[in-house]
Scaffold this active site. Structure first.
Site, PDB file in Angstrom:
ATOM      1  N   HIS A  54       0.819  -1.225   0.000  1.00  0.00           N
ATOM      2  CA  HIS A  54       0.000   0.000   0.000  1.00  0.00           C
ATOM      3  C   HIS A  54       0.846   1.265   0.000  1.00  0.00           C
ATOM      4  CE1 HIS A  54       0.150   0.953   4.442  1.00  0.00           C
ATOM      5  NE2 HIS A  54       0.239  -0.350   4.586  1.00  0.00           N
ATOM      6  N   ASP A 168       6.080   1.659   6.879  1.00  0.00           N
ATOM      7  CA  ASP A 168       4.804   0.973   6.620  1.00  0.00           C
ATOM      8  C   ASP A 168       4.014   1.827   5.639  1.00  0.00           C
ATOM      9  OD1 ASP A 168       2.234  -0.040   6.685  1.00  0.00           O
ATOM     10  OD2 ASP A 168       1.887   0.396   8.794  1.00  0.00           O
ATOM     11  N   GLU A 200      -5.259   1.545   2.602  1.00  0.00           N
ATOM     12  CA  GLU A 200      -5.082   0.459   3.565  1.00  0.00           C
ATOM     13  C   GLU A 200      -5.238   0.943   5.000  1.00  0.00           C
ATOM     14  OE1 GLU A 200      -3.058  -2.689   6.052  1.00  0.00           O
ATOM     15  OE2 GLU A 200      -2.721  -0.539   6.000  1.00  0.00           O
ATOM     16  N   GLU A 201      -4.646   2.080   5.319  1.00  0.00           N
ATOM     17  CA  GLU A 201      -4.705   2.572   6.706  1.00  0.00           C
ATOM     18  C   GLU A 201      -6.089   3.124   7.044  1.00  0.00           C
ATOM     19  OE1 GLU A 201      -2.338   1.883   8.609  1.00  0.00           O
ATOM     20  OE2 GLU A 201      -0.469   1.840   7.473  1.00  0.00           O
ATOM     21  N   ASP A 223       3.719  -6.347   3.636  1.00  0.00           N
ATOM     22  CA  ASP A 223       3.551  -5.331   4.676  1.00  0.00           C
ATOM     23  C   ASP A 223       4.424  -5.747   5.854  1.00  0.00           C
ATOM     24  OD1 ASP A 223       2.613  -3.115   6.108  1.00  0.00           O
ATOM     25  OD2 ASP A 223       0.591  -3.342   5.324  1.00  0.00           O
ATOM     26  N   HIS A 317       3.678   2.667  13.315  1.00  0.00           N
ATOM     27  CA  HIS A 317       2.721   3.785  13.271  1.00  0.00           C
ATOM     28  C   HIS A 317       3.226   5.046  13.982  1.00  0.00           C
ATOM     29  CE1 HIS A 317      -1.164   1.588  11.816  1.00  0.00           C
ATOM     30  NE2 HIS A 317      -0.088   1.315  11.085  1.00  0.00           N
TER      31      HIS A 317
HETATM   32 ZN   LIG Z   1       0.818  -1.290   6.400  1.00  0.00          ZN
END
Ligand SMILES: [Zn+2]
Length: 354
Positions: A54, A168, A200-201, A223, A317
Protein backbone atom coordinates in the site's frame (compact mmCIF):
# COMPACT_ATOMS: atom_id res chain seq x y z
CA UNK A 1 9.22 7.92 2.42
CA UNK A 2 9.89 11.58 1.70
CA UNK A 3 6.77 11.86 -0.48
CA UNK A 4 3.59 12.37 1.56
CA UNK A 5 0.56 10.20 0.80
CA UNK A 6 -2.13 10.23 3.45
CA UNK A 7 -4.86 7.62 2.89
CA UNK A 8 -7.16 8.91 0.16
CA UNK A 9 -4.45 11.35 -0.96
CA UNK A 10 -1.84 8.95 -2.36
CA UNK A 11 -1.54 10.55 -5.81
CA UNK A 12 1.96 11.99 -5.39
CA UNK A 13 3.29 8.59 -4.33
CA UNK A 14 1.51 6.86 -7.21
CA UNK A 15 2.95 9.30 -9.78
CA UNK A 16 6.46 8.87 -8.34
CA UNK A 17 6.24 5.07 -8.60
CA UNK A 18 4.74 5.20 -12.12
CA UNK A 19 7.61 7.45 -13.25
CA UNK A 20 10.14 5.05 -11.78
CA UNK A 21 8.58 2.02 -13.52
CA UNK A 22 8.19 3.77 -16.88
CA UNK A 23 11.26 2.10 -18.44
CA UNK A 24 10.00 -1.45 -17.75
CA UNK A 25 7.83 -3.50 -20.15
CA UNK A 26 4.75 -3.09 -17.95
CA UNK A 27 1.22 -2.12 -18.84
CA UNK A 28 0.31 0.64 -16.39
CA UNK A 29 -3.12 1.87 -15.44
CA UNK A 30 -4.69 3.78 -12.57
CA UNK A 31 -8.20 2.96 -11.38
CA UNK A 32 -10.80 5.37 -10.04
CA UNK A 33 -9.67 4.99 -6.42
CA UNK A 34 -6.02 5.66 -7.33
CA UNK A 35 -4.63 2.12 -7.31
CA UNK A 36 -1.67 1.83 -9.71
CA UNK A 37 -1.78 -1.52 -11.53
CA UNK A 38 1.34 -2.54 -13.48
CA UNK A 39 1.02 -5.77 -15.44
CA UNK A 40 3.93 -7.91 -16.60
CA UNK A 41 2.80 -10.59 -19.05
CA UNK A 42 4.10 -14.10 -18.45
CA UNK A 43 3.17 -17.74 -19.04
CA UNK A 44 -0.58 -17.66 -19.63
CA UNK A 45 -0.93 -21.30 -18.53
CA UNK A 46 0.32 -20.52 -15.00
CA UNK A 47 -1.87 -19.12 -12.21
CA UNK A 48 -1.83 -15.32 -12.31
CA UNK A 49 -0.35 -13.37 -9.42
CA UNK A 50 -1.19 -10.02 -7.84
CA UNK A 51 1.75 -8.73 -5.79
CA UNK A 52 0.83 -5.67 -3.81
CA UNK A 53 1.79 -3.13 -1.15
CA UNK A 54 0.00 0.00 0.00
CA UNK A 55 1.08 3.50 -0.95
CA UNK A 56 -0.93 5.32 1.72
CA UNK A 57 0.11 6.28 5.23
CA UNK A 58 -1.80 7.19 8.38
CA UNK A 59 -2.08 10.76 9.62
CA UNK A 60 -4.65 13.45 10.25
CA UNK A 61 -7.21 15.70 8.60
CA UNK A 62 -7.76 19.35 9.58
CA UNK A 63 -10.96 19.50 11.67
CA UNK A 64 -11.05 23.12 12.84
CA UNK A 65 -8.97 26.27 12.66
CA UNK A 66 -9.18 28.25 15.90
CA UNK A 67 -9.48 32.05 15.76
CA UNK A 68 -5.93 32.35 17.16
CA UNK A 69 -4.50 30.27 14.29
CA UNK A 70 -4.03 27.00 16.18
CA UNK A 71 -5.33 23.96 14.29
CA UNK A 72 -7.38 20.99 15.52
CA UNK A 73 -7.15 17.62 13.80
CA UNK A 74 -9.19 14.50 13.17
CA UNK A 75 -7.37 11.14 13.14
CA UNK A 76 -7.00 8.98 10.03
CA UNK A 77 -5.82 5.44 10.72
CA UNK A 78 -4.24 3.80 13.77
CA UNK A 79 -2.73 6.86 15.41
CA UNK A 80 -0.57 6.20 18.52
CA UNK A 81 -1.74 9.08 20.72
CA UNK A 82 1.12 8.42 23.15
CA UNK A 83 3.64 9.30 20.44
CA UNK A 84 2.11 12.48 18.99
CA UNK A 85 2.99 15.52 21.15
CA UNK A 86 6.06 17.49 20.05
CA UNK A 87 6.13 15.81 16.62
CA UNK A 88 6.73 17.85 13.49
CA UNK A 89 4.00 17.47 10.86
CA UNK A 90 3.38 18.50 7.25
CA UNK A 91 0.14 19.99 5.90
CA UNK A 92 -0.20 18.71 2.33
CA UNK A 93 -1.50 21.83 0.64
CA UNK A 94 0.05 21.11 -2.78
CA UNK A 95 3.42 20.13 -4.21
CA UNK A 96 5.90 22.90 -3.43
CA UNK A 97 3.44 24.65 -1.11
CA UNK A 98 3.27 22.24 1.85
CA UNK A 99 3.32 23.79 5.32
CA UNK A 100 5.20 22.55 8.36
CA UNK A 101 3.83 22.58 11.90
CA UNK A 102 4.33 21.09 15.32
CA UNK A 103 1.88 19.16 17.49
CA UNK A 104 1.91 21.18 20.68
CA UNK A 105 3.06 19.65 23.96
CA UNK A 106 2.11 21.47 27.17
CA UNK A 107 5.16 23.16 28.66
CA UNK A 108 6.88 20.74 31.00
CA UNK A 109 7.33 23.50 33.58
CA UNK A 110 3.55 23.89 33.77
CA UNK A 111 2.72 20.17 33.92
CA UNK A 112 1.44 19.07 37.35
CA UNK A 113 2.47 15.65 38.73
CA UNK A 114 -0.93 14.08 37.98
CA UNK A 115 -0.65 14.98 34.27
CA UNK A 116 2.90 13.69 33.82
CA UNK A 117 1.92 10.14 32.93
CA UNK A 118 -1.37 10.93 31.19
CA UNK A 119 -1.88 10.55 27.46
CA UNK A 120 -3.68 13.45 25.79
CA UNK A 121 -6.47 12.30 23.42
CA UNK A 122 -5.88 13.47 19.83
CA UNK A 123 -9.05 15.58 19.92
CA UNK A 124 -7.51 17.78 22.63
CA UNK A 125 -4.24 18.30 20.75
CA UNK A 126 -3.57 21.31 18.57
CA UNK A 127 -1.02 22.10 15.89
CA UNK A 128 0.97 25.30 15.66
CA UNK A 129 2.07 26.41 12.17
CA UNK A 130 3.41 29.74 13.36
CA UNK A 131 0.24 31.59 12.34
CA UNK A 132 -1.32 34.35 14.43
CA UNK A 133 -4.93 34.08 13.23
CA UNK A 134 -7.35 31.89 11.30
CA UNK A 135 -6.92 34.30 8.40
CA UNK A 136 -3.16 33.73 8.53
CA UNK A 137 -3.76 29.94 8.37
CA UNK A 138 -6.09 30.29 5.38
CA UNK A 139 -3.46 32.34 3.55
CA UNK A 140 -1.11 29.33 3.87
CA UNK A 141 -3.67 27.23 1.98
CA UNK A 142 -4.83 25.22 4.99
CA UNK A 143 -8.56 24.51 5.26
CA UNK A 144 -10.88 21.97 6.86
CA UNK A 145 -10.09 18.66 5.16
CA UNK A 146 -6.41 19.39 4.43
CA UNK A 147 -4.34 16.17 4.82
CA UNK A 148 -1.61 16.15 7.49
CA UNK A 149 1.20 13.61 7.88
CA UNK A 150 4.28 13.24 10.07
CA UNK A 151 7.01 15.46 8.64
CA UNK A 152 8.58 13.14 6.04
CA UNK A 153 12.00 11.95 7.14
CA UNK A 154 14.52 9.17 6.54
CA UNK A 155 17.48 8.58 8.83
CA UNK A 156 20.10 5.86 8.39
CA UNK A 157 21.19 4.15 11.62
CA UNK A 158 24.39 2.15 11.79
CA UNK A 159 25.06 0.06 8.66
CA UNK A 160 21.76 -1.61 7.83
CA UNK A 161 18.89 0.10 9.56
CA UNK A 162 16.60 2.89 8.58
CA UNK A 163 14.09 4.91 10.59
CA UNK A 164 11.59 7.33 9.20
CA UNK A 165 8.06 8.08 8.13
CA UNK A 166 5.81 5.43 6.58
CA UNK A 167 8.29 2.57 6.43
CA UNK A 168 4.80 0.97 6.62
CA UNK A 169 4.40 0.40 3.71
CA UNK A 170 6.88 2.25 1.49
CA UNK A 171 9.40 -0.48 2.28
CA UNK A 172 6.81 -2.87 0.78
CA UNK A 173 6.37 -0.59 -2.26
CA UNK A 174 10.14 -0.48 -2.80
CA UNK A 175 10.32 -4.28 -2.72
CA UNK A 176 7.42 -4.63 -5.20
CA UNK A 177 9.21 -2.21 -7.55
CA UNK A 178 12.48 -4.14 -7.32
CA UNK A 179 10.71 -7.49 -7.85
CA UNK A 180 9.08 -6.02 -10.98
CA UNK A 181 12.47 -4.86 -12.22
CA UNK A 182 14.05 -8.30 -11.70
CA UNK A 183 11.16 -10.35 -13.13
CA UNK A 184 11.02 -8.07 -16.19
CA UNK A 185 14.60 -9.06 -17.08
CA UNK A 186 13.35 -12.41 -18.40
CA UNK A 187 13.26 -16.02 -17.25
CA UNK A 188 10.26 -18.12 -16.29
CA UNK A 189 7.34 -16.26 -14.74
CA UNK A 190 3.55 -16.23 -14.61
CA UNK A 191 1.61 -13.07 -15.45
CA UNK A 192 2.16 -10.73 -12.50
CA UNK A 193 0.08 -7.68 -11.64
CA UNK A 194 2.07 -5.34 -9.40
CA UNK A 195 -0.41 -3.25 -7.45
CA UNK A 196 0.37 -0.11 -5.48
CA UNK A 197 -2.78 0.10 -3.44
CA UNK A 198 -4.65 2.91 -1.70
CA UNK A 199 -6.65 3.27 1.52
CA UNK A 200 -5.08 0.46 3.57
CA UNK A 201 -4.70 2.57 6.71
CA UNK A 202 -8.25 3.91 6.25
CA UNK A 203 -10.48 0.93 5.41
CA UNK A 204 -8.29 -1.94 4.13
CA UNK A 205 -10.32 -2.20 0.94
CA UNK A 206 -8.44 -0.31 -1.79
CA UNK A 207 -6.58 -3.43 -2.92
CA UNK A 208 -9.88 -5.31 -2.95
CA UNK A 209 -11.12 -3.05 -5.73
CA UNK A 210 -7.95 -3.71 -7.76
CA UNK A 211 -8.35 -7.46 -7.22
CA UNK A 212 -11.97 -7.36 -8.41
CA UNK A 213 -10.85 -6.07 -11.80
CA UNK A 214 -7.65 -8.14 -12.09
CA UNK A 215 -9.25 -11.39 -10.85
CA UNK A 216 -5.91 -13.02 -9.91
CA UNK A 217 -5.54 -16.66 -8.84
CA UNK A 218 -2.96 -15.77 -6.18
CA UNK A 219 -2.46 -12.54 -4.22
CA UNK A 220 0.65 -11.78 -2.18
CA UNK A 221 0.59 -8.80 0.14
CA UNK A 222 3.77 -7.14 1.38
CA UNK A 223 3.55 -5.33 4.68
CA UNK A 224 5.26 -5.26 8.05
CA UNK A 225 5.63 -8.00 10.64
CA UNK A 226 5.64 -6.82 14.25
CA UNK A 227 9.07 -7.28 15.78
CA UNK A 228 9.42 -9.36 18.93
CA UNK A 229 13.05 -8.57 19.73
CA UNK A 230 12.64 -5.54 22.01
CA UNK A 231 11.81 -6.00 25.74
CA UNK A 232 8.26 -4.64 25.36
CA UNK A 233 7.39 -6.98 22.47
CA UNK A 234 9.07 -10.25 23.48
CA UNK A 235 5.79 -12.05 24.23
CA UNK A 236 4.44 -11.32 20.73
CA UNK A 237 6.38 -14.03 18.93
CA UNK A 238 9.81 -14.63 17.48
CA UNK A 239 10.31 -12.11 14.67
CA UNK A 240 13.68 -10.35 14.86
CA UNK A 241 14.76 -7.28 12.92
CA UNK A 242 17.53 -8.37 10.55
CA UNK A 243 16.40 -12.00 10.85
CA UNK A 244 15.06 -12.10 7.29
CA UNK A 245 11.63 -11.89 5.67
CA UNK A 246 8.59 -13.50 7.32
CA UNK A 247 5.35 -15.20 6.31
CA UNK A 248 2.16 -14.68 8.29
CA UNK A 249 0.28 -17.86 9.19
CA UNK A 250 -2.57 -16.11 10.99
CA UNK A 251 -3.92 -12.62 11.47
CA UNK A 252 -7.22 -11.50 12.95
CA UNK A 253 -8.76 -8.26 14.11
CA UNK A 254 -12.03 -8.55 16.00
CA UNK A 255 -12.78 -4.93 16.86
CA UNK A 256 -15.37 -4.05 14.25
CA UNK A 257 -13.67 -5.62 11.25
CA UNK A 258 -14.06 -9.31 12.16
CA UNK A 259 -11.54 -10.27 9.53
CA UNK A 260 -8.05 -11.62 9.07
CA UNK A 261 -6.03 -13.87 6.80
CA UNK A 262 -5.29 -17.56 7.06
CA UNK A 263 -3.12 -18.23 4.01
CA UNK A 264 -4.04 -20.75 1.31
CA UNK A 265 -1.93 -23.85 2.20
CA UNK A 266 -0.15 -23.83 -1.17
CA UNK A 267 1.51 -20.51 -0.34
CA UNK A 268 3.29 -21.16 3.00
CA UNK A 269 4.43 -24.36 1.28
CA UNK A 270 5.77 -22.40 -1.70
CA UNK A 271 7.59 -19.80 0.38
CA UNK A 272 9.04 -22.29 2.90
CA UNK A 273 10.35 -24.53 0.12
CA UNK A 274 11.78 -21.59 -1.83
CA UNK A 275 13.51 -20.16 1.25
CA UNK A 276 15.01 -23.56 2.05
CA UNK A 277 16.26 -24.15 -1.50
CA UNK A 278 17.69 -20.63 -1.85
CA UNK A 279 19.24 -20.50 1.64
CA UNK A 280 17.14 -17.48 2.68
CA UNK A 281 16.28 -17.34 6.40
CA UNK A 282 12.48 -17.22 6.76
CA UNK A 283 10.65 -16.15 9.91
CA UNK A 284 7.05 -16.94 10.89
CA UNK A 285 4.44 -14.76 12.54
CA UNK A 286 0.91 -15.39 13.84
CA UNK A 287 -1.04 -12.81 15.81
CA UNK A 288 -4.34 -11.09 16.52
CA UNK A 289 -4.84 -7.35 16.77
CA UNK A 290 -3.95 -6.32 13.23
CA UNK A 291 -4.79 -7.25 9.68
CA UNK A 292 -4.03 -6.15 6.13
CA UNK A 293 -6.13 -5.76 3.00
CA UNK A 294 -5.34 -9.35 1.96
CA UNK A 295 -8.25 -10.16 4.32
CA UNK A 296 -10.61 -8.50 1.86
CA UNK A 297 -8.76 -9.50 -1.31
CA UNK A 298 -9.19 -13.20 -0.38
CA UNK A 299 -13.00 -12.77 -0.56
CA UNK A 300 -13.10 -11.31 -4.08
CA UNK A 301 -14.93 -13.08 -6.93
CA UNK A 302 -14.71 -16.85 -6.35
CA UNK A 303 -11.94 -16.50 -3.77
CA UNK A 304 -8.23 -15.67 -4.14
CA UNK A 305 -5.36 -17.71 -2.65
CA UNK A 306 -3.74 -15.11 -0.36
CA UNK A 307 -0.75 -14.75 1.90
CA UNK A 308 0.94 -11.90 3.79
CA UNK A 309 4.68 -11.86 3.28
CA UNK A 310 6.43 -9.41 5.55
CA UNK A 311 9.48 -7.41 6.56
CA UNK A 312 10.11 -7.02 10.32
CA UNK A 313 9.37 -3.53 11.63
CA UNK A 314 9.82 -1.75 14.97
CA UNK A 315 7.92 1.21 16.48
CA UNK A 316 4.99 0.86 14.07
CA UNK A 317 2.72 3.79 13.27
CA UNK A 318 5.05 6.29 14.96
CA UNK A 319 6.86 9.05 13.05
CA UNK A 320 10.05 6.98 13.14
CA UNK A 321 9.38 3.37 12.17
CA UNK A 322 12.40 1.10 11.77
CA UNK A 323 13.30 -1.60 9.28
CA UNK A 324 16.49 -3.41 8.28
CA UNK A 325 17.62 -3.15 4.66
CA UNK A 326 18.94 -6.74 4.70
CA UNK A 327 15.39 -7.96 5.38
CA UNK A 328 14.15 -6.06 2.32
CA UNK A 329 16.88 -7.63 0.18
CA UNK A 330 16.00 -11.10 1.50
CA UNK A 331 12.32 -10.43 0.87
CA UNK A 332 13.03 -9.37 -2.73
CA UNK A 333 15.10 -12.48 -3.40
CA UNK A 334 12.46 -14.73 -1.82
CA UNK A 335 9.65 -13.22 -3.88
CA UNK A 336 11.49 -13.35 -7.21
CA UNK A 337 12.43 -17.01 -6.65
CA UNK A 338 8.98 -18.02 -5.38
CA UNK A 339 7.07 -16.27 -8.17
CA UNK A 340 9.30 -17.91 -10.80
CA UNK A 341 8.15 -21.30 -9.41
CA UNK A 342 4.51 -20.49 -10.13
CA UNK A 343 4.36 -22.34 -13.47
CA UNK A 344 1.54 -24.20 -15.30
CA UNK A 345 1.96 -27.23 -13.02
CA UNK A 346 1.66 -25.15 -9.83
CA UNK A 347 -1.58 -26.31 -8.23
CA UNK A 348 -3.96 -24.58 -5.86
CA UNK A 349 -5.69 -27.90 -5.07
CA UNK A 350 -5.88 -27.76 -1.27
CA UNK A 351 -5.83 -31.57 -1.03
CA UNK A 352 -2.20 -31.58 -2.21
CA UNK A 353 -1.10 -29.58 0.82
CA UNK A 354 -3.43 -30.59 3.66
ZN1 LIG B 1 0.82 -1.29 6.40
Amino acid sequence: MLTPGLSGHEDRVRRLIARDLADLPLKLRTDTLGNLIATLEGDAGAPSVMLFAHTDQLGFIVRKVEANGLIRIERLGGIPEKALPAQAVLFCVGEGKDVRGVIANKSHHATPAEEKYKVTPYAELFIDVGAESAEDVRRLGIAIGTPVVYDPRIIHLNENRVIGTSVDDRAGCAVVMEVARQLAQGGPRPTVHFVFAVLEEFNLRGAMVAAQSINPDIAIQLDLALNADTPDMAHRGEVALGGGPAISLYSFHGRGTLNGTIPHPALPHLFSQTAKDEGIPLQRTAHTGALTDSSYVQLVNEGVACIDVCFPCRYTHTALEMCDLRDLEGLTKLLVSAIRRINPSFSLDRDLYT
